[in-house]
Design a protein around this motif. Structure first.
Motif, PDB file in Angstrom:
ATOM      1  N   SER A 149      -6.136   5.004   1.097  1.00 21.23           N
ATOM      2  CA  SER A 149      -5.360   4.710  -0.111  1.00 21.23           C
ATOM      3  C   SER A 149      -5.291   5.888  -1.072  1.00 21.23           C
ATOM      4  O   SER A 149      -4.388   5.956  -1.906  1.00 21.23           O
ATOM      5  CB  SER A 149      -5.945   3.495  -0.830  1.00 21.23           C
ATOM      6  N   TRP A 150      -6.196   6.822  -0.981  1.00 17.06           N
ATOM      7  CA  TRP A 150      -6.205   7.951  -1.901  1.00 17.06           C
ATOM      8  C   TRP A 150      -5.254   9.070  -1.478  1.00 17.06           C
ATOM      9  O   TRP A 150      -4.983   9.987  -2.246  1.00 17.06           O
ATOM     10  CB  TRP A 150      -7.627   8.494  -2.033  1.00 17.06           C
ATOM     11  N   ILE A 151      -4.698   8.996  -0.249  1.00 17.69           N
ATOM     12  CA  ILE A 151      -3.768  10.025   0.223  1.00 17.69           C
ATOM     13  C   ILE A 151      -2.334   9.520   0.005  1.00 17.69           C
ATOM     14  O   ILE A 151      -1.931   8.536   0.624  1.00 17.69           O
ATOM     15  CB  ILE A 151      -3.987  10.334   1.718  1.00 17.69           C
ATOM     16  N   PRO A 152      -1.569  10.179  -0.867  1.00 13.89           N
ATOM     17  CA  PRO A 152      -0.204   9.710  -1.127  1.00 13.89           C
ATOM     18  C   PRO A 152       0.672   9.813   0.128  1.00 13.89           C
ATOM     19  O   PRO A 152       0.648  10.788   0.855  1.00 13.89           O
ATOM     20  CB  PRO A 152       0.317  10.663  -2.211  1.00 13.89           C
ATOM     21  N   ASN A 154      -0.909   6.375   3.105  1.00 16.89           N
ATOM     22  CA  ASN A 154      -1.239   4.961   2.927  1.00 16.89           C
ATOM     23  C   ASN A 154      -0.033   4.082   3.251  1.00 16.89           C
ATOM     24  O   ASN A 154      -0.152   3.104   3.988  1.00 16.89           O
ATOM     25  CB  ASN A 154      -1.717   4.727   1.490  1.00 16.89           C
TER      26      ASN A 154
END
Length: 102
Positions: A43-46, A49
């Motif tokens: 979720s932290w990688i644009p 995710n």
């Protein structure tokens, strides 16, 4: 199955339906769990995710369509009074049907 316990035909279809339902439940749970886990981890990688969620959702939908196809094939064949051993689950269903006492 309760009314036609002596029928090998009914026991075979009941065994296959049981295996199909059990495997669909377990695999659906696993697919959904993996989707949530991978989505949470990425979720932290644009962008990644979103793409991962889309791919895993498509895999889940394909699995659900395969399960529905199995059920429909079994339903149609049972309605036509034709013996059918579904791929993958047929042998397990036959083993269960043999274990059901008439």
């Amino acid at each position: 199955l309760k009314l036609e316990r002596n029928s090998e035909f009914i026991r075979n279809h009941a065994g296959q339906a049981f295996i199909a339902s059990l495997s669909a439940f377990i695999l659906s749970f696993l697919i959904n769990s993996i989707t949530v886990l991978i989505t949470a981890l990425l979720s932290w990688i644009p962008g990644v995710n979103f793409a991962t969620t889309i791919v895993l959702t498509i895999v889940g939908l394909l699995f659900k369509f395969i399960v529905i196809a199995y059920y429909l094939i079994g339903l149609v064949k049972a309605g036509q009074n034709k013996y059918l051993s579904l791929p993958i689950i047929g042998s397990l269903g036959e083993q269960i049907s043999k274990s059901i006492k008439p």
